[in-house]
Design a protein around this motif. Structure first.
Motif, mmCIF file in Angstrom:
data_model
loop_
_atom_site.group_PDB
_atom_site.id
_atom_site.type_symbol
_atom_site.label_atom_id
_atom_site.label_comp_id
_atom_site.label_asym_id
_atom_site.label_seq_id
_atom_site.Cartn_x
_atom_site.Cartn_y
_atom_site.Cartn_z
ATOM 1 N N ILE A 1 38.232 5.666 -62.567
ATOM 2 C CA ILE A 1 37.298 5.839 -61.443
ATOM 3 C C ILE A 1 37.993 5.593 -60.110
ATOM 4 O O ILE A 1 37.831 6.368 -59.165
ATOM 5 C CB ILE A 1 36.080 4.898 -61.626
ATOM 6 C CG1 ILE A 1 35.150 5.468 -62.714
ATOM 7 C CG2 ILE A 1 35.330 4.694 -60.307
ATOM 8 C CD1 ILE A 1 33.961 4.591 -63.055
ATOM 9 N N HIS A 2 38.779 4.537 -60.028
ATOM 10 C CA HIS A 2 39.433 4.137 -58.773
ATOM 11 C C HIS A 2 40.134 5.345 -58.125
ATOM 12 O O HIS A 2 40.852 6.091 -58.788
ATOM 13 C CB HIS A 2 40.457 3.032 -59.093
ATOM 14 C CG HIS A 2 41.051 2.413 -57.886
ATOM 15 N ND1 HIS A 2 40.870 1.073 -57.568
ATOM 16 C CD2 HIS A 2 41.817 2.928 -56.905
ATOM 17 C CE1 HIS A 2 41.520 0.816 -56.449
ATOM 18 N NE2 HIS A 2 42.098 1.927 -56.024
ATOM 19 N N GLY A 3 39.926 5.515 -56.833
ATOM 20 C CA GLY A 3 40.449 6.679 -56.120
ATOM 21 C C GLY A 3 41.960 6.802 -56.205
ATOM 22 O O GLY A 3 42.674 5.838 -55.934
ATOM 23 N N GLU B 1 40.990 1.640 -51.414
ATOM 24 C CA GLU B 1 39.548 1.685 -51.678
ATOM 25 C C GLU B 1 39.308 2.112 -53.125
ATOM 26 O O GLU B 1 39.796 3.138 -53.570
ATOM 27 C CB GLU B 1 38.881 2.671 -50.706
ATOM 28 C CG GLU B 1 37.435 3.003 -51.003
ATOM 29 C CD GLU B 1 36.508 1.789 -51.008
ATOM 30 O OE1 GLU B 1 36.553 1.013 -50.038
ATOM 31 O OE2 GLU B 1 35.760 1.629 -52.000
ATOM 32 N N HIS B 2 38.545 1.319 -53.826
ATOM 33 C CA HIS B 2 38.250 1.607 -55.234
ATOM 34 C C HIS B 2 37.375 2.859 -55.388
ATOM 35 O O HIS B 2 37.680 3.746 -56.177
ATOM 36 C CB HIS B 2 37.550 0.376 -55.835
ATOM 37 C CG HIS B 2 37.012 0.580 -57.203
ATOM 38 N ND1 HIS B 2 37.766 0.353 -58.339
ATOM 39 C CD2 HIS B 2 35.791 0.996 -57.632
ATOM 40 C CE1 HIS B 2 37.024 0.618 -59.405
ATOM 41 N NE2 HIS B 2 35.827 1.005 -59.005
ATOM 42 N N ASN B 3 36.283 2.919 -54.625
ATOM 43 C CA ASN B 3 35.295 4.000 -54.786
ATOM 44 C C ASN B 3 35.834 5.300 -54.172
ATOM 45 O O ASN B 3 36.002 5.392 -52.962
ATOM 46 C CB ASN B 3 33.985 3.579 -54.105
ATOM 47 C CG ASN B 3 32.869 4.586 -54.338
ATOM 48 O OD1 ASN B 3 33.119 5.775 -54.546
ATOM 49 N ND2 ASN B 3 31.636 4.101 -54.291
ATOM 50 N N HIS C 1 37.524 -4.750 -64.203
ATOM 51 C CA HIS C 1 38.588 -4.414 -65.157
ATOM 52 C C HIS C 1 39.453 -3.268 -64.651
ATOM 53 O O HIS C 1 40.139 -2.615 -65.436
ATOM 54 C CB HIS C 1 37.967 -4.044 -66.509
ATOM 55 C CG HIS C 1 37.108 -5.138 -67.081
ATOM 56 N ND1 HIS C 1 37.635 -6.338 -67.503
ATOM 57 C CD2 HIS C 1 35.770 -5.234 -67.255
ATOM 58 C CE1 HIS C 1 36.660 -7.119 -67.931
ATOM 59 N NE2 HIS C 1 35.507 -6.471 -67.778
ATOM 60 N N CYS C 2 39.420 -3.049 -63.340
ATOM 61 C CA CYS C 2 40.114 -1.880 -62.787
ATOM 62 C C CYS C 2 41.605 -2.174 -62.605
ATOM 63 O O CYS C 2 41.989 -3.038 -61.825
ATOM 64 C CB CYS C 2 39.490 -1.478 -61.454
ATOM 65 S SG CYS C 2 40.350 -0.092 -60.706
ATOM 66 N N LEU C 3 42.425 -1.420 -63.306
ATOM 67 C CA LEU C 3 43.881 -1.594 -63.197
ATOM 68 C C LEU C 3 44.382 -1.189 -61.809
ATOM 69 O O LEU C 3 45.322 -1.777 -61.279
ATOM 70 C CB LEU C 3 44.589 -0.733 -64.250
ATOM 71 C CG LEU C 3 44.292 -1.067 -65.712
ATOM 72 C CD1 LEU C 3 44.933 -0.037 -66.626
ATOM 73 C CD2 LEU C 3 44.795 -2.466 -66.048
ATOM 74 N N PHE C 4 43.726 -0.181 -61.234
ATOM 75 C CA PHE C 4 44.216 0.338 -59.960
ATOM 76 C C PHE C 4 43.826 -0.560 -58.773
ATOM 77 O O PHE C 4 44.294 -0.355 -57.667
ATOM 78 C CB PHE C 4 43.718 1.772 -59.733
ATOM 79 C CG PHE C 4 44.452 2.809 -60.555
ATOM 80 C CD1 PHE C 4 45.384 2.439 -61.522
ATOM 81 C CD2 PHE C 4 44.218 4.162 -60.356
ATOM 82 C CE1 PHE C 4 46.063 3.399 -62.281
ATOM 83 C CE2 PHE C 4 44.888 5.127 -61.096
ATOM 84 C CZ PHE C 4 45.803 4.751 -62.057
ATOM 85 N N CYS C 5 42.945 -1.537 -59.015
ATOM 86 C CA CYS C 5 42.676 -2.519 -57.960
ATOM 87 C C CYS C 5 43.840 -3.515 -57.846
ATOM 88 O O CYS C 5 43.935 -4.237 -56.858
ATOM 89 C CB CYS C 5 41.367 -3.258 -58.234
ATOM 90 S SG CYS C 5 39.905 -2.338 -57.684
ATOM 91 N N ARG C 6 44.707 -3.532 -58.849
ATOM 92 C CA ARG C 6 45.882 -4.418 -58.834
ATOM 93 C C ARG C 6 47.126 -3.604 -59.179
ATOM 94 O O ARG C 6 47.781 -3.840 -60.210
ATOM 95 C CB ARG C 6 45.701 -5.542 -59.861
ATOM 96 C CG ARG C 6 44.588 -6.529 -59.508
ATOM 97 C CD ARG C 6 44.307 -7.486 -60.635
ATOM 98 N NE ARG C 6 43.617 -6.825 -61.727
ATOM 99 C CZ ARG C 6 42.291 -6.588 -61.736
ATOM 100 N NH1 ARG C 6 41.522 -6.963 -60.729
ATOM 101 N NH2 ARG C 6 41.741 -5.967 -62.754
HETATM 102 ZN ZN LIG Z 1 39.694 -0.239 -58.592
#
Ligand SMILES: [Zn+2]
Length: 345
Positions: free
Chosen positions: A193-195, A142-144, A99-104
């Motif tokens: 969370i996403h960096g 990078e997400h983490n 559900h990470c917005l920052f991954c997209r």
């Molecule tokens: Zn992310």
């Protein structure tokens, strides 16, 4: 190995000029807080603190910067705990990307009016709820956020600089000051969370930085000196500074909170500091730091980086309270132990 409670003796052994410079900068006081432990508490106190005497007479080291008002209180009971390397944190929560917005970012984050600045390992986005009028993000690929590579960090910083240049071109008005920051994970105030790093450009100096700039100006005029050079010298004299490339890393004598490092650099752009910042972050993570704040700004012709540990991701209590907000900072990490851990490389 020195420790913060030895600082007074250490300063006393310095050559006259070095001692005078320390005294010019800092008011250093040692005091003892006393209490009596009831018999019923003795086993617990011995188990928790080693010896009852240490608790009944607690040594407090108070260090105050006479120019900036920065003021830290170190309690020997807390600072004597070793700074130990711990295995890197692995929380499955940091890997949940669904559900990470920052991954997209292309479809899930706004753009600045002038569009996005794209790096190899990151992209900029407008901040949906801005701190200030000119406030955007660098979203890492990078997400983490605890997975960091040198090349990535250099790219984040160079993308940030390119964003700042775009803002300067786009903005009509007075000169802008850049302020980049990285709130890493929730203890550091991050809501996602996403960096990601945050990028700000302000026509007026932020209040804390204006106060620091004024203190530097007063110092330079009063002593016909160079505040930052002298601040570095004071830390060098007591073994709390180290030169790496164009950067000087200080294990700061008046930390804003735990394990604070202040880095002063002659670099013209922040990505030129990437090697040092990467090395320092790696060492920080090796110490078990899970959440941190990093700030980058320019002052007095230098880049200044401040980096502080915000504590364990598992802790429910905040690391700051009314003392830190309104009075002085209460510190558990000994700058000398930090220097041993950070500067041994
Ligand atoms: Zn992310």
């Amino acid at each position: 190995m020195s420790q913060i409670t030895d600082l007074e003796e250490l300063v006393a052994t310095l050559p006259h000029d070095a001692r005078a410079l320390f005294d010019r900068f800092y008011r250093l006081e040692l005091a003892t807080g006393t209490l009596k432990i009831p018999a019923e508490m003795v086993p617990w106190v011995n188990a928790r603190f080693g010896a009852i005497e240490r608790v009944e007479a607690q040594r407090i080291v108070s260090i105050k910067n006479r120019f900036t008002g920065e003021h830290s209180l170190f309690n020997q009971l807390r600072t004597e705990r070793p700074i130990e390397a711990r295995s890197p944190v692995h929380l499955t929560e940091l890997d949940e990307k669904e559900h990470c917005l920052f991954c997209r970012p292309e479809t899930s984050t706004p753009t600045d009016a002038f569009g996005r600045i794209t790096g190899n390992y990151c992209v900029t986005a407008g901040n949906i709820a801005k701190y200030d009028a000119l406030h955007s993000l660098v979203i890492f690929k990078e997400h983490n956020p605890l997975i960091i590579q040198k090349e990535w960090l250099a790219d984040y910083l160079s993308t940030a600089e390119r964003w700042f240049e775009a803002v300067v071109r786009y903005h009509s008005g007075p000169a802008l000051h850049k302020f980049f920051l990285w709130n890493c994970l929730w203890r550091g105030g991050a809501s996602i969370i996403h960096g990601h790093m945050q990028l700000m450009a302000a026509s007026e100096r932020y209040g804390r930085l204006a106060a620091l700039e004024a203190a530097i100006g007063t110092y330079d005029r009063s002593f016909n000196g160079d505040y930052l050079a002298d601040l570095i010298a004071v830390h060098e004299h007591v073994g709390l500074a180290r030169q790496e490339g164009r950067e000087t890393i200080l294990c700061y004598l008046t930390p804003v909170k735990e394990k604070e490092l202040v880095i002063v650099s002659s670099a013209a752009r922040s990505e030129e500091m990437a090697e040092t910042l990467y090395a320092v972050l790696q060492r920080y993570l090796k110490l078990g730091v899970q959440s941190f704040n990093l700030a980058i700004f320019q002052l007095d012709g230098r880049h200044i980086v401040r980096l502080v540990d915000r504590g364990s991701l598992a802790d429910r209590n905040s690391d700051i309270g009314a003392m830190e907000l309104y009075a002085a900072t209460v510190i558990a990490s000994d700058p000398f132990k930090l220097a041993d851990a950070i500067m041994q490389y």
